[in-house]
Each structure stands twice: as C-alpha cells, then as structure tokens.
Scaffold this active site. Structure first.
Site, PDB file in Angstrom:
ATOM      1  N   LYS A  70       0.433  -0.910   0.072  1.00 33.74           N
ATOM      2  CA  LYS A  70      -0.302   0.596   0.492  1.00 33.74           C
ATOM      3  C   LYS A  70       1.153   0.977  -0.084  1.00 33.74           C
ATOM      4  CE  LYS A  70      -2.265  -0.831   3.715  1.00 33.74           C
ATOM      5  NZ  LYS A  70      -1.580  -2.300   4.195  1.00 33.74           N
ATOM      6  N   ARG A  85      -9.382   0.325   9.413  1.00 33.03           N
ATOM      7  CA  ARG A  85      -8.969  -1.023   9.059  1.00 33.03           C
ATOM      8  C   ARG A  85     -10.377  -1.984  10.310  1.00 33.03           C
ATOM      9  NH1 ARG A  85      -3.044  -0.256   8.949  1.00 33.03           N
ATOM     10  NH2 ARG A  85      -2.193  -1.573   9.078  1.00 33.03           N
ATOM     11  N   ARG A 123      12.163  -6.018   4.847  1.00 31.60           N
ATOM     12  CA  ARG A 123      11.364  -4.551   5.065  1.00 31.60           C
ATOM     13  C   ARG A 123      12.192  -4.464   6.610  1.00 31.60           C
ATOM     14  NH1 ARG A 123       5.541  -1.893   5.212  1.00 31.60           N
ATOM     15  NH2 ARG A 123       5.573  -2.415   6.859  1.00 31.60           N
ATOM     16  N   ARG A 132      11.594  -0.637  11.952  1.00 36.07           N
ATOM     17  CA  ARG A 132       9.996  -1.409  13.063  1.00 36.07           C
ATOM     18  C   ARG A 132       9.951  -2.736  13.137  1.00 36.07           C
ATOM     19  NH1 ARG A 132       5.713   0.251   8.771  1.00 36.07           N
ATOM     20  NH2 ARG A 132       4.184  -1.286  10.489  1.00 36.07           N
ATOM     21  N   ARG A 151      -0.268  -9.699  13.099  1.00 33.13           N
ATOM     22  CA  ARG A 151      -1.130  -8.323  12.485  1.00 33.13           C
ATOM     23  C   ARG A 151      -1.533  -9.173  11.437  1.00 33.13           C
ATOM     24  NH1 ARG A 151       4.310  -5.998  11.522  1.00 33.13           N
ATOM     25  NH2 ARG A 151       2.865  -4.247   9.469  1.00 33.13           N
TER      26      ARG A 151
END
Ligand code: ADP
Length: 192
Positions: free
Chosen positions: A14, A89, A128, A134, A146
């Site tokens: 996204k 969400r 990532r 993160r 998640r």
C-alpha cells in the site's frame, strides 16, 4: 473529488503504491501507520498510547485512530481528494469515515484491495524489517498476528464497501510498475 481507500494486508504494498499514485493524481496521502510512527517518534501522549498496541501487532483503539484521522482530514480542507492507506481497518472506522466524508459533502469513490498471498507477506515484511527500523517487522510471530488481525477485523471492511458496490481486488504480485498500472486502470475507469 476522488477519495480512494488503498486496502490490503500488512506488506501488500500500500505505501509503495500510494507514493506513486499521489504523484500521478495529486491526492493527499494519509497513512495512519505513518501518523502513528510520527507521534511515537516524537514521544507524544498519542504516540505513547499507540505504541503499546503497535508493538504487539494489534490495532490501536478506534476512538484514538478515528480522532487522529479526522484531525488530519480537517487540517487539509483544500485537498483535491485523499488516498487513505491503512484506514479504515475496522467496520466502526469505515462508518466514521463515511460520516466524515458526508460532512464534507463528499464520499469514498472506491476501495482498491491489493491481493497478496500470506507467505509472500511474511517474506516481504521480514525483508523490510532488516532496514525499516520497525520493531513490528522484525518478529515473525508479531507479523503473523498482524495478518490474523487483518483477517478477523479488517477484511470485513472489504465486504462493507462491496455491499455499496465500491470494492475491487487488484492482483498484488508482479513488478511495482505492473501493479501500479493495474491500479491506474481502475482509477481511470472511475473518473472516465
Ligand atoms: P502495515 O505496513 O502493517 O500495513 P501500517 O504502517 O499501516 O502497517 O500500521 C502499523 C500499525 O499501526 C498497525 O499494525 C496498527 O497497530 C497501527 N494502525 C495503523 N492504522 C491503524 C488503524 N486504522 N486502526 C488501528 N490501528 C492502526
């Protein structure tokens, strides 16, 4: 006004696609994940509150998220339209967004969902995590949580907009350019 929801599981691309879409369509990109990371980086009361949820891979409570989103939208009254990324969400968030758009005399044009298989998501997020800084990207069990939260709480948002005939799936595997082209084709069809 074009108001898009860029939808899909964590790691579906996204953020990457939103950056390209903003350039082409001159919409304002609002990522609730980015907004939370900004608040956490500045150690604000909102950031402190969000952190405890984010680090576990859980959703920040709706009232906190909706309030933050509303502030951001209201701070930009002249935007030509919005790309919502990572929001809504949950169903209550979707309802709040529809209400906010209606108050502005506008509405959501479409929800575009990037469709990517779970195993690819885990692979991309772990990759990532090597560079993103993160915490929620470095631990496989948090990543899997998640994805589970997405399935149970977020996926129903697709059905919510599908019932309004506004939801579309876009195949999310391929090169960044290929996926971008698929999204642009859908968006161009909306304005045509
Ligand atoms: P991802 O890259 O996993 O899609 P984001 O950067 O969009 O993640 O968001 C990171 C985290 O911020 C989420 O896992 C969640 O804890 C929190 N968050 C972001 N947007 C929302 C939202 N709309 N509602 C609740 N929590 C959110």
């Amino acid at each position: 006004m074009i108001n898009l929801i860029l939808f899909g599981p964590p790691g579906s691309g996204k953020g990457t696609q939103a950056a390209k879409l903003v350039e082409k369509y001159h919409l304002l990109h609002i990522s609730t994940g980015d907004l939370f990371r900004y608040e956490m980086g500045n150690d604000t009361p909102l950031g402190k509150k969000a952190k405890s949820y984010i680090e576990k891979g859980e959703l920040v409570p709706d009232e906190v998220t909706v309030g933050m989103l509303r502030n951001k939208v209201e701070a930009n009254p002249d935007a030509a339209g919005f790309i919502f990324d990572g929001f809504p969400r949950t169903i209550p968030q979707a309802e709040a967004l529809d209400e906010l758009m209606a108050e502005k005399g506008s509405r959501i044009s479409a929800l575009l969902m990037l469709d990517v298989p779970d195993e690819e998501l885990v692979k991309r997020l772990l990759e990532r995590g090597k560079t993103s800084g993160r915490k929620d990207d470095t631990d496989e069990s948090i990543i899997r949580n998640r994805i589970e939260v997405y399935k149970s709480e977020t996926a129903p948002v697709f059905d919510y907009y599908q019932a309004k005939d506004k939801a579309e799936k876009v195949y999310g595997l391929g090169s960044i350019e290929e996926i971008f082209e698929r999204l642009c084709n859908r968006i161009d069809a909306l304005v045509a």
